[in-house]
Design a protein around this motif. Structure first.
Motif, PDB file in Angstrom:
ATOM      1  N   SER A  31       0.849  -1.102  -0.050  1.00 44.63           N
ATOM      2  CA  SER A  31       0.115   0.019  -0.039  1.00 44.63           C
ATOM      3  C   SER A  31       0.558   1.076   0.239  1.00 44.63           C
ATOM      4  O   SER A  31       0.484   2.243  -0.648  1.00 44.63           O
ATOM      5  N   VAL A  32       2.012   1.242   0.707  1.00 44.12           N
ATOM      6  CA  VAL A  32       2.781   2.526   0.772  1.00 44.12           C
ATOM      7  C   VAL A  32       3.552   2.898  -0.581  1.00 44.12           C
ATOM      8  O   VAL A  32       3.623   3.951  -0.865  1.00 44.12           O
ATOM      9  N   ALA A  36       2.655   6.199  -2.458  1.00 43.87           N
ATOM     10  CA  ALA A  36       3.744   7.022  -3.036  1.00 43.87           C
ATOM     11  C   ALA A  36       3.596   7.282  -4.524  1.00 43.87           C
ATOM     12  O   ALA A  36       3.747   8.653  -4.828  1.00 43.87           O
ATOM     13  N   ALA A  37       3.271   6.205  -5.169  1.00 46.49           N
ATOM     14  CA  ALA A  37       3.248   6.315  -6.541  1.00 46.49           C
ATOM     15  C   ALA A  37       2.094   7.490  -7.281  1.00 46.49           C
ATOM     16  O   ALA A  37       2.186   8.131  -7.919  1.00 46.49           O
ATOM     17  N   VAL A  38       1.000   7.120  -6.528  1.00 48.10           N
ATOM     18  CA  VAL A  38      -0.160   8.044  -6.705  1.00 48.10           C
ATOM     19  C   VAL A  38       0.006   9.654  -6.514  1.00 48.10           C
ATOM     20  O   VAL A  38      -0.135  10.492  -7.208  1.00 48.10           O
ATOM     21  N   LEU A  39       0.770   9.694  -5.198  1.00 46.14           N
ATOM     22  CA  LEU A  39       0.928  10.896  -4.893  1.00 46.14           C
ATOM     23  C   LEU A  39       2.228  11.659  -5.541  1.00 46.14           C
ATOM     24  O   LEU A  39       2.138  12.896  -5.950  1.00 46.14           O
ATOM     25  N   GLY A 126      11.727   0.391   8.777  1.00 43.53           N
ATOM     26  CA  GLY A 126      10.217   0.838   8.749  1.00 43.53           C
ATOM     27  C   GLY A 126      10.097   2.279   8.897  1.00 43.53           C
ATOM     28  O   GLY A 126      11.020   3.045   8.514  1.00 43.53           O
ATOM     29  N   ILE A 127       8.586   2.475   9.078  1.00 44.74           N
ATOM     30  CA  ILE A 127       8.344   3.936   8.878  1.00 44.74           C
ATOM     31  C   ILE A 127       9.035   4.858   9.859  1.00 44.74           C
ATOM     32  O   ILE A 127       9.394   5.872   9.576  1.00 44.74           O
ATOM     33  N   MET A 152      13.078   4.136  -0.443  1.00 45.05           N
ATOM     34  CA  MET A 152      13.558   2.680  -0.102  1.00 45.05           C
ATOM     35  C   MET A 152      12.431   2.119   0.663  1.00 45.05           C
ATOM     36  O   MET A 152      12.257   0.924   0.723  1.00 45.05           O
ATOM     37  N   TYR A 153      11.763   2.921   1.648  1.00 45.25           N
ATOM     38  CA  TYR A 153      10.727   2.503   2.484  1.00 45.25           C
ATOM     39  C   TYR A 153       9.500   2.012   1.827  1.00 45.25           C
ATOM     40  O   TYR A 153       8.980   1.032   2.146  1.00 45.25           O
ATOM     41  N   CYS A 154       9.117   2.559   0.627  1.00 46.26           N
ATOM     42  CA  CYS A 154       8.156   2.572  -0.344  1.00 46.26           C
ATOM     43  C   CYS A 154       8.338   1.131  -0.988  1.00 46.26           C
ATOM     44  O   CYS A 154       7.254   0.495  -1.420  1.00 46.26           O
TER      45      CYS A 154
END
Length: 314
Positions: A31-32, A36-39, A126-127, A152-154
């Motif tokens: 989901s992250v 991120a891609a949409v944003l 992580g986050i 990297m997190y995404c």
């Protein structure tokens, strides 16, 4: 027409798209990554680059939100379970040490030390680690390193989730085979798992007397639970200002927040699973996640192209 409320709505819609894709693909697409891609595409086209700051989520998510969440993490850690699973902890620490050592030896001359240092914590932590590295990189004017930490997190889930799924399937088959062969008994199986925190619940938790007795339920409402978390978070920020003589440096208040969370839960001051008990986990995580994604507002297509190679290498 556009104001803080509409900015909040836009953030919510983007976040929902990420969750929806993850649910539809049974988490094979993280989901992250989708959020991120949409944003990111939105920043390049129709979404204002200031949408997260306009929603007023940043002041909360980037400050007290982080500390409340880290302190909360300490409230879901069972010292008894950690001691009983010491082999798992040793293997985990050895894996983290190996990852860091290998990357720090090989990659600095290839992709640059700044990207290695910024990218390793989100890959292994992580986050919270991504947030910490993003903030540190921005404070030092390293815009590309800050974006690299978020990226990297995404994307790390694309490697981690399939590997995890394969390993769990193999272990599951092994356990089923052992159970059918009589090697395992049903009584030893874990009966429940806390999906939010990953905490094991076997239904045999023993009540033990704590140093500080619990507050009556009618006194221990959501605000009181958050108040207690806030007190411990404040103590962590104060400890984070102290220079340790031996190493001549400060330890991040976030580290103290986690440790104090465990200690104050064990003595009874903090509630176990505190933020969820206060029904506040969703909004805090939403604010924190959007604060992290806000770091993408300065990412250009050219910059993204430059960090794809280093991401794959790391």
């Amino acid at each position: 027409m556009y104001n803080f409320a509409l900015a909040f709505v836009i953030c919510g819609v983007v976040y929902f798209i990420g969750e929806a894709v993850s649910n539809l693909t049974k988490a094979w697409i993280p989901s992250v990554f989708v959020t991120a891609a949409v944003l990111l595409v939105g920043f390049w086209t129709v979404i204002p680059t200031t949408v997260v700051s306009d929603s007023m989520l940043i002041p909360f998510g980037s400050t007290i939100g982080i500390y409340l969440l880290i302190t909360h993490m300490g409230t879901v850690i069972s010292i008894k379970q950690l001691l009983s699973q010491w082999k798992t902890i040793v293997v985990c620490l050895a894996g983290l040490a190996g990852m860091c050592a290998l990357c720090l030896v090989i990659l600095p001359g290839v992709i640059g030390r700044d990207l290695v240092v910024a990218g390793l914590p989100p890959l292994t932590g992580g986050i919270i680690a991504a947030t910490t590295m993003k903030t540190a990189a921005e404070a030092n004017g390293l815009t590309e390193a800050a974006i690299f930490a978020i990226a990297m997190y995404c994307v790390q889930g694309f490697a981690g989730y399939p590997l995890t799924a394969v390993c769990l399937q193999l272990e599951g088959k092994k356990l089923i085979k052992g159970y059918r062969a009589g090697e395992y008994k049903l009584e030893s199986a874990v009966s429940d798992v806390d999906a939010v925190n990953g905490k094991l619940n076997n239904g045999t938790a023993e009540e033990h007397k704590k140093l500080i007795p619990p507050l009556p339920a009618n006194w221990n409402g959501p605000v009181v639970i958050l108040l207690k978390l806030g007190i411990v978070s404040w103590l962590a920020t104060q400890l984070g200002t102290i220079v340790i003589p031996v190493i001549n440096m400060k330890i991040s208040g976030a580290v103290y927040a986690l440790v104090l969370g465990v200690i104050f839960t064990s003595i009874g001051f903090l509630d176990e699973n505190a933020i969820n008990k206060a029904n506040s986990y969703g909004i805090i995580m939403f604010a924190l996640m959007m604060y992290v994604f806000d770091g993408l507002n300065g990412c250009t297509p050219e910059m993204l192209g430059n960090i794809i190679g280093p991401m794959i290498l790391l």
